[in-house]
Design an enzyme around this catalytic site. Structure first.
Site, mmCIF file in Angstrom:
data_model
loop_
_atom_site.group_PDB
_atom_site.id
_atom_site.type_symbol
_atom_site.label_atom_id
_atom_site.label_comp_id
_atom_site.label_asym_id
_atom_site.label_seq_id
_atom_site.Cartn_x
_atom_site.Cartn_y
_atom_site.Cartn_z
ATOM 1 N N LYS A 29 0.886 -1.251 0.273
ATOM 2 C CA LYS A 29 0.145 0.085 -0.038
ATOM 3 C C LYS A 29 1.033 1.459 -0.104
ATOM 4 O O LYS A 29 0.587 2.298 -0.641
ATOM 5 C CB LYS A 29 -1.040 -0.052 1.437
ATOM 6 C CG LYS A 29 -2.099 0.932 1.101
ATOM 7 C CD LYS A 29 -2.786 1.167 2.500
ATOM 8 C CE LYS A 29 -3.679 -0.257 2.352
ATOM 9 N NZ LYS A 29 -4.627 -0.259 3.758
ATOM 10 N N ARG A 99 -3.335 3.025 8.696
ATOM 11 C CA ARG A 99 -3.749 1.972 8.241
ATOM 12 C C ARG A 99 -2.667 0.878 7.874
ATOM 13 O O ARG A 99 -1.478 1.302 7.701
ATOM 14 C CB ARG A 99 -4.346 2.485 6.634
ATOM 15 C CG ARG A 99 -5.311 3.120 6.696
ATOM 16 C CD ARG A 99 -6.068 3.655 5.585
ATOM 17 N NE ARG A 99 -6.673 2.692 4.938
ATOM 18 C CZ ARG A 99 -7.237 2.555 3.631
ATOM 19 N NH1 ARG A 99 -6.681 3.434 2.843
ATOM 20 N NH2 ARG A 99 -8.183 1.671 3.321
ATOM 21 N N GLY A 108 -8.236 -6.769 4.604
ATOM 22 C CA GLY A 108 -9.017 -7.087 5.717
ATOM 23 C C GLY A 108 -8.302 -7.958 7.067
ATOM 24 O O GLY A 108 -9.211 -8.145 8.043
ATOM 25 N N MET A 110 -5.758 -7.147 8.750
ATOM 26 C CA MET A 110 -5.081 -6.314 9.842
ATOM 27 C C MET A 110 -5.833 -5.150 9.977
ATOM 28 O O MET A 110 -6.934 -4.998 9.370
ATOM 29 C CB MET A 110 -3.587 -6.020 9.392
ATOM 30 C CG MET A 110 -2.797 -7.153 9.452
ATOM 31 S SD MET A 110 -0.980 -6.914 9.163
ATOM 32 C CE MET A 110 -1.212 -6.627 7.303
ATOM 33 N N ARG A 343 -3.989 -1.550 -5.639
ATOM 34 C CA ARG A 343 -3.277 -2.722 -5.264
ATOM 35 C C ARG A 343 -3.915 -3.762 -6.753
ATOM 36 O O ARG A 343 -4.873 -3.375 -7.080
ATOM 37 C CB ARG A 343 -3.402 -3.293 -4.116
ATOM 38 C CG ARG A 343 -4.981 -3.415 -3.776
ATOM 39 C CD ARG A 343 -5.068 -4.157 -2.211
ATOM 40 N NE ARG A 343 -6.526 -4.399 -1.915
ATOM 41 C CZ ARG A 343 -6.955 -4.511 -0.746
ATOM 42 N NH1 ARG A 343 -5.993 -4.468 0.305
ATOM 43 N NH2 ARG A 343 -8.197 -4.733 -0.648
ATOM 44 N N HIS A 459 -15.779 -7.613 2.700
ATOM 45 C CA HIS A 459 -14.937 -8.540 3.269
ATOM 46 C C HIS A 459 -15.188 -10.177 2.772
ATOM 47 O O HIS A 459 -14.399 -10.797 2.349
ATOM 48 C CB HIS A 459 -14.899 -8.568 4.835
ATOM 49 C CG HIS A 459 -14.143 -9.691 5.548
ATOM 50 N ND1 HIS A 459 -14.472 -10.909 5.701
ATOM 51 C CD2 HIS A 459 -12.654 -9.803 5.640
ATOM 52 C CE1 HIS A 459 -13.674 -11.623 6.274
ATOM 53 N NE2 HIS A 459 -12.434 -10.780 6.193
ATOM 54 N N SER A 776 9.461 -44.268 -9.520
ATOM 55 C CA SER A 776 8.563 -43.153 -9.272
ATOM 56 C C SER A 776 8.526 -42.999 -7.636
ATOM 57 O O SER A 776 8.621 -44.234 -7.070
ATOM 58 C CB SER A 776 7.113 -43.844 -9.556
ATOM 59 O OG SER A 776 6.182 -43.173 -9.381
ATOM 60 N N CYS A 844 4.988 -39.355 -7.780
ATOM 61 C CA CYS A 844 3.653 -39.684 -8.094
ATOM 62 C C CYS A 844 2.654 -39.499 -6.688
ATOM 63 O O CYS A 844 1.635 -39.858 -6.604
ATOM 64 C CB CYS A 844 3.370 -41.249 -8.577
ATOM 65 S SG CYS A 844 4.116 -42.441 -7.258
ATOM 66 N N TYR A 864 9.003 -35.986 -14.718
ATOM 67 C CA TYR A 864 7.642 -35.832 -14.550
ATOM 68 C C TYR A 864 6.941 -35.516 -13.170
ATOM 69 O O TYR A 864 7.792 -36.154 -12.251
ATOM 70 C CB TYR A 864 7.075 -37.010 -15.222
ATOM 71 C CG TYR A 864 7.039 -38.327 -14.601
ATOM 72 C CD1 TYR A 864 6.100 -38.415 -13.799
ATOM 73 C CD2 TYR A 864 8.133 -39.190 -14.623
ATOM 74 C CE1 TYR A 864 5.992 -39.771 -12.779
ATOM 75 C CE2 TYR A 864 8.252 -40.401 -13.856
ATOM 76 C CZ TYR A 864 7.034 -40.453 -13.082
ATOM 77 O OH TYR A 864 7.211 -41.764 -12.545
#
Length: 902
Positions: A29, A99, A108, A110, A343, A459, A776, A844, A864
């Site tokens: 922010k 803030r 929301g 904090m 943001r 919220h 595997s 896997c 993989y």
């Protein structure tokens, strides 16, 4: 950094001193406020107290040290000069907001405190200066409520109860209709409430207000909801939060004022059109807290056309600057637009995909940037379920479609109830008047959320979208009857525990359980996945146990089956009795008779798998679990025996149950996970594995005769010693030779490998690789055996405490333990390929569908990952992101080396 090292270290930056790249120091922010200020946009001036000051605050025992406080007061003095107003002075009072602003957006989670600087003196000054006592005392009552709750710990509902009583006394329905005198009286009641509940007077010293407010916002970094959110989104605890101190502008000064939230694109659908809401004569918390149901942003064009068109131009300028959808908070003070925050907008998965693809088409970002923008976990949410036409026609109520998807569950009215029921295995729909950040654990535990008040930027909506939960907001036709512990829609009363079905895409609520429709691939997802496939190195296979699963996996882009668990085929209700007969057989011949019945069933399954994956590898794991898992539990048999003994003519049935009980007792083990299972089972009962091997090759032969290309890969589970694998490899080759002709053997090109899930197998991988075509890594069991955790016991008893106390950074069954299990995988992969370079290796277990674990698999050179069919899109994106991250890491290292050389 201790107090001494904080001295003379700059920890307060005016907005004009910062820029967007200072996000680690100024928080998201603060960095964006600085960037907007530098761009000349209309941002109320202020300053940011850095994340370093936050971390120092915690190290100094949760207090601001003198140096930091001195810098804050210097920043305040500069702000007073800029504004020509003075903090705590009656004539020209300066009011500020305090803030939070974390490095990673945590909407929301904090705390925020507005109107800091008001006291019994300055409220009179504001009243005289504006000629609007109602406005002045409205701000003061808001400050006391927020400060009283956030700083002094007074339950916010107590203030709300007093507010409701005041509205009843004055005979009004809405907050903004309360008179000035009513608000003055409310201020006195609020102050009395604070003193009664805390034993302290609401502070009149405005510097005390500022110090306590900043400390409270820093402290909120460690509140429960923030910790839950960080754990959920894997945000580091050591980031801390910055605090933004900003001069107030007021949306609650009358009908030429207002406040709102606007997204540059629709965060639910991705549509390239302004999306948001606003309220006239209100402050920002009224919109995001869901206290009032706001108007859609398009209505602002009719109310304030000039402001609306300025807002249109400004927000699109911000989107182009940041190259992403922006979530912008704004306030209008007497027809003048002010920007309070921008943001990157939280969006659901569907919108994230559409926005990323559209930004590429619009030439704003590249394909690789689009891939990076996607949160892989979002892709699980994208494949949202939907309600049927029947359910739509029978809906009881309609609200705002705040987060898409459909869910079925039992109504719970409190977050604690939702959490408790979820732990019992119940599906829950959380229904609240409006959610607050404290409800996050209830939202997380629920299938979906319904709120009676609040809009699509409240919220509840933001948090539900981020979690991929269906959400319906602003359903004002629902009455919440708290005393009766129920809700009412028209004449229909719904009690806690009743079943409802909700549709977050259409904003519908239906009474009862309705069947949900499964999701489909979208055009944007297909396009983005194609881009990811151009980038990724890891292949993505599926864990699938039935032909239907294989078909679904292929539709999602699976490049084969990485794990087919044959035991799942045995649990079919038609097959289980045959399996049980095989286990209960008291000699080999009877066992073979039962296996002869199972063989064609298994063969049929394997043919279906080969057909669905034609030309792609299908890895079939031979039977793994201990045999007792297929038999009834001892308690069930005892109950059945007792029932039969009370009947006449049941001798034969009694004998059968008694035989089953003896077999269950004979098979019972002290630790079944480490007992007679996996390849050990195949050695003790070789006819079981022989049947499965025969079924595989008969299925292969049948497919080959029909012109279907097959690539079977037979996996031997739980190998811990090379001789175990050699024993079965010899047996497989013998059976394959008996079933397949020479021509078919050449076409079949089958492979034999093992699942590495025993630490000894990983440590002796060099020996095992001699007889293996592939490794595997079964990371579920490998994690259990390496950490010494029984998964069910750990997750049910102590793992949550380990995570709460940060003893472990993640659940090791969800995110791979790289330092322990990961080292074993890397060691085995390297050792195996040193013996056999062409050895194929992959994961896997559950971790094959986890983005962080996928990144590790790519980094150590696996070929993989294999995951459940519905996680295949996630894995394809995560695998591409792993390549991009690795390339960036190399580039950054190169830049650092060059910098050192210079």
């Amino acid at each position: 950094m201790n107090m001494a090292t904080m001295v003379n270290r700059k920890c307060v930056f005016a907005f004009q001193e910062g820029h967007a790249k200072m996000v680690d120091l100024l928080g998201g922010k603060g960095a964006n406020l600085a960037e907007m200020t530098r761009a000349g946009l209309s941002v109320p001036p202020g300053f940011t107290v850095t994340t370093e000051a936050c971390l120092a605050y915690f190290r100094d025992g949760n207090q601001l040290n003198d140096d930091v406080m001195h810098q804050i007061l210097m920043g305040l003095a500069q702000l007073e000069r800029e504004k020509g107003q003075f903090f705590g002075e009656r004539d020209k009072p300066l009011l500020i907001s305090v803030r939070s602003g974390s490095v990673t957006s945590m909407p929301g989670m904090m705390d925020t405190i507005l109107n800091v600087g008001l006291n019994d003196e300055t409220v009179v000054g504001i009243s005289e200066l504006t000629g609007n006592p109602r406005f002045a005392f409205d701000c003061y009552r808001r400050l006391i409520q927020m400060f009283g709750h956030v700083v002094m710990g007074v339950d916010s509902q107590l203030f709300e109860h007093q507010l409701e009583r005041m509205k009843k006394r004055e005979g009004v329905l809405r907050d903004e209709q309360i008179s000035a005198d009513g608000l003055k009286q409310l201020v006195q009641e609020y102050k009395l409430l604070v003193q009664l509940k805390t034993g302290r007077i609401f502070p009149q010293d405005v510097v005390d207000q500022l110090r306590l407010a900043i400390e409270a916002v820093f402290s909120s970094w460690n509140n429960t909801r923030a910790q839950v959110y960080r754990r959920l989104h894997r945000i580091p605890d050591d980031q801390g939060t910055a605090v933004n101190v900003q001069s107030m502008v007021f949306g609650n000064m009358g009908d030429t004022c207002g406040t709102g939230v606007v997204f540059t694109r629709n965060p639910s659908t991705g549509e390239n059109a302004l999306f948001g809401e606003f309220l006239l004569n209100a402050q920002g918390e009224d919109v995001v807290a869901g206290i009032r149901t706001p108007m859609p942003i398009a209505a602002l064009e009719q109310v304030m056309p000039d402001v609306y068109h300025e807002l249109q131009r400004t927000v699109k300028q911000l989107e182009l600057h940041y190259q992403d959808i922006q979530d912008i908070e704004f306030t209008i003070e007497h027809n003048k637009l002010y920007l309070l925050q921008t943001r990157s907008g939280k969006r659901n998965a569907q919108a994230a995909l559409k926005i990323a693809v559209d930004l590429v088409r619009e030439g704003i970002i590249t394909k690789r940037q689009a891939i990076e923008r996607i949160d892989p976990m979002h892709l699980e949410q994208l494949l949202h379920r939907a309600i049927s036409e029947e359910a739509q026609q029978q809906s009881l109520a309609k609200g705002l479609p705040a987060s898409p998807g459909a869910a079925v569950g039992q109504v719970a009215f409190h977050a604690d109830t939702a959490v408790a029921w979820s732990k019992e295995g119940k599906r829950v729909i959380l229904v609240r008047p409006e959610t607050t950040p404290e409800d996050i654990e209830g939202v997380l535990a629920s299938e979906g959320v319904v709120t009676l008040r609040g809009g699509m930027t409240s919220h509840a909506a933001v948090v539900a979208r981020g979690m991929g939960k269906p959400c319906v907001c602003g359903c004002e036709t629902i009455q919440f009857l708290e005393a009766e512990h129920c809700i009412q829609i028209g004449n229909q009363v719904i009690q806690e525990g009743d079943w409802v079905t909700i549709d977050g895409h259409r904003g519908l609520i239906c009474l009862g359980e309705f069947e949900l429709k499964e999701p489909e691939m979208t055009q944007e997802l297909s396009e983005l996945l194609a881009w990811a496939d151009e980038v990724r190195a890891l292949r993505v296979l599926a864990n699938a146990d039935h032909p239907h699963d294989a078909q679904v996996a292929r539709q999602f882009g699976a490049e084969g089956i990485g794990l087919c668990r044959t035991e799942h085929m045995f649990f079919d209700k038609e097959r289980l009795p045959v399996v049980q007969r095989m286990i209960l057989a008291d000699h080999a011949e009877a066992r073979r008779d039962a296996l002869a019945q199972l063989l064609p069933m298994q063969q049929s399954d394997f043919e279906g798998m080969f057909e669905a994956m034609e030309g792609l590898p299908v890895t079939i794991r031979l039977l793994d679990p201990p045999l007792h898992e297929f038999l009834p539990k001892r308690k069930e048999l005892q109950d059945r025996l007792q029932e039969l003994r009370g009947q006449v003519g049941m001798a034969r049935e009694i004998a059968g149950v008694e035989a089953a009980m003896k077999k269950v007792e004979a098979l019972e083990e002290v630790n079944p996970m480490l007992g007679q299972r996996g390849c050990r089972l195949g050695i003790v009962y070789p006819e079981v594995y022989d049947m499965q091997i025969e079924a595989i090759f008969k299925a292969a032969a049948s497919c080959l005769e029909r012109g279907i290309i097959v690539r079977p890969e037979i996996m031997i589970p739980l190998v811990g010693h090379v001789t175990e694998l050699k024993f079965f490899r010899d047996r497989i080759e013998q059976i394959a030779g008996q079933i397949l002709s020479k021509m078919q053997l050449q076409l079949c090109a089958y492979k034999v490998g093992t699942m590495i899930e025993v630490p000894r197998a990983a440590l002796t991988a060099r020996q095992i690789a001699v007889h293996a075509d592939f490794f595997s890594f079964g990371t579920n069991d490998l994690t259990q055996m390496t950490l010494g955790y029984s998964r069910d016991d750990a997750e049910g008893k102590f793992l949550s405490q380990y995570l709460d106390h940060r003893i472990l950074p993640h659940n090791p069954f969800q995110v791979l333990d790289e330092d322990g299990v990961g080292q074993l995988i890397q060691l085995a992969n390297t050792a195996g390929k040193s013996v056999k370079p062409q050895l194929k290796a992959g994961v896997c277990g559950e971790h094959g569908g986890d983005p962080q674990s996928i990144q590790f698999c790519h980094a150590i050179g696996l070929e993989y990952v294999s995951c459940s069919p519905y996680r295949i899109p996630l894995a394809r994106i995560a695998a591409a992101q792993a390549v991009i991250a690795q390339e960036r890491s190399v580039e950054e290292a190169s830049v650092q080396v060059k910098g050192k050389a210079v």
